[in-house]
Design an enzyme around this catalytic site. Structure first.
Site, PDB file in Angstrom:
ATOM      1  N   CYS A 120      49.815  17.726 -91.841  1.00 31.74           N
ATOM      2  CA  CYS A 120      49.240  16.500 -92.152  1.00 31.74           C
ATOM      3  C   CYS A 120      47.870  16.098 -91.943  1.00 31.74           C
ATOM      4  CB  CYS A 120      50.166  15.262 -91.535  1.00 31.74           C
ATOM      5  SG  CYS A 120      50.080  15.208 -89.660  1.00 31.74           S
ATOM      6  N   GLN A 121      47.372  17.124 -90.988  1.00 34.88           N
ATOM      7  CA  GLN A 121      45.938  16.642 -90.854  1.00 34.88           C
ATOM      8  C   GLN A 121      44.858  16.390 -91.843  1.00 34.88           C
ATOM      9  OE1 GLN A 121      47.868  18.953 -89.415  1.00 34.88           O
ATOM     10  NE2 GLN A 121      48.009  19.103 -87.507  1.00 34.88           N
TER      11      GLN A 121
END
Length: 388
Positions: free
Chosen positions: A80-81
């Site tokens: 998700c970064q």
């Protein structure tokens, strides 16, 4: 029904999928500590007592070809970064963007359905074109990107195919779900992208919320059941929200039953039975160890006892500053223990997390709540049950 889990992390989504009745054929995760966590808890992923392959390595190097046309479900949470509110916001320019691998897995295996999960930030306006591109790729995974083609040019071809009425291989939908609305003791909003192969003609909708803040407030301020359950007598000191009570009055005047959902699960609900980690009990489960050093920062003030917790987060080196904390009754704060964080993510008490405190908290901050995963996966399993 068989499944493959990509980007498994500590296994929250994979466990929920297994609880929904799917049997994992393979689980893919690159992080060593997360893989050790899965190995230590393997029985939680064997819904039918069968074994599965755990591939510890880069998902881009995982051989998908041997599973073609032999898997009912592919699930996973691509890192998700690239899209996280707390990240660098590089989106598709971030080399950690694994959505292309998710698309490739669908094209090569052709499962009956898929479930992918990611952060709320994916829906930001700045990522809207790329998000639309991702959904179109999942709908038309057979219209692949050419080697020298930009993603914008590929998007244009996909849009043209849709406008020309080309039948998509998958019917794809997405929705932002709040975990608290499904019985998770945490306000955690995540985007779920779910697709079914078009030839199956599956009619499916996201599961309806089963819990609500309204019901929690009703149990606190109208019936007092919440305080009685926890043997708390200080409730009278609190001022109930007048806005809510006016709504209750209106509902009663119209003769309508209210509320019709279960109350949100609070931190106090979730941590019931655990001792204060500064004064531990021999009866406490594993991973319930106090860690000092918690501090309040502007905008990061911890989670109160009597609401679902704030979103658990994963920093680059474990717990980010001012996060993943409990606000004590006297206003001071302390970090949640690993076991407490696990309960907030609805992992079972016999689930052991491998690694140092910062590493295990990072695993938990990145995890999908098991209960939410099970709710979504169960609805997918039910839709597929008559489409064998």
């Amino acid at each position: 029904m068989s499944s493959i889990e990509l980007f498994a992390g500590a296994g929250g989504l994979a466990m929920g999928v297994a609880r929904a009745g799917f049997q994992h054929t393979a689980i893919v995760e690159w992080d060593h500590n997360a893989c050790q966590t899965i190995r230590a808890n393997k029985s939680h992923y064997d819904s039918h007592g069968e074994d599965f392959d755990l591939y510890e390595g880069d998902a881009r190097e995982f051989d998908l070809s041997r599973y073609k046309n032999n898997i009912e479900l592919i699930s996973g949470g691509p890192p998700c970064q690239p899209f996280s509110m707390g990240g660098k916001h590089k989106g598709n320019l971030d080399d950690r963007d694994m959505f292309p691998i998710a698309v490739r897995s669908i094209n090569e295996i052709l499962p009956k359905a898929f479930i992918f999960e990611n952060v709320k930030g994916l829906l930001r306006k700045s990522f809207s074109d790329y998000f639309n591109y991702t959904c179109l790729q999942l709908s038309y995974p057979n219209i692949t990107k050419k080697n020298i083609e930009t993603w914008e040019a590929h998007l244009s071809r996909l849009v043209q195919a849709k406008e020309k009425g080309v039948q998509p291989l998958y019917k794809v939908g997405f929705k932002l779900l709040n975990s608290a609305d499904y019985g998770v003791p945490q306000k955690r909003e995540r985007v779920f992208i779910v697709g079914f192969r078009s030839d199956l003609s599956v009619d499916w909708e996201f599961p309806r919320a089963t819990h609500s803040e309204d019901s929690l407030i009703y149990k606190k301020w109208v019936t007092g059941e919440y305080w009685k359950k926890h043997n708390i007598s200080k409730a009278a000191k609190y001022d109930p929200p007048k806005r809510f009570l006016n709504r209750i009055k209106s509902q009663k005047e119209r003769g309508m039953r209210y509320p019709n959902t279960l109350p949100w699960v609070t931190v106090r609900d979730a941590l019931s039975g655990l001792s204060d980690p500064e004064h531990p009990s021999l009866l406490d489960p594993q991973n319930h160890v106090y860690t000092p050093g918690a501090k309040i920062y502007k905008g990061h003030t911890g989670s109160p006892w009597d609401e679902p917790s704030k979103t658990l987060k994963a920093g680059a080196h474990g717990v980010p500053g001012g996060e993943n904390m409990l606000v004590r009754d006297d206003g001071s704060v302390r970090y949640f223990t690993v076991r407490e964080a696990a309960r907030l993510q609805t992992f079972p008490d016999d689930y052991f997390f491998h690694g140092a405190w910062s590493e295990t908290m990072r695993q938990l901050g990145n995890a999908v709540p098991v209960k939410l995963a099970e709710v979504v996966a169960s609805s997918v399993a039910e839709a597929l049950s008559g489409k064998a």
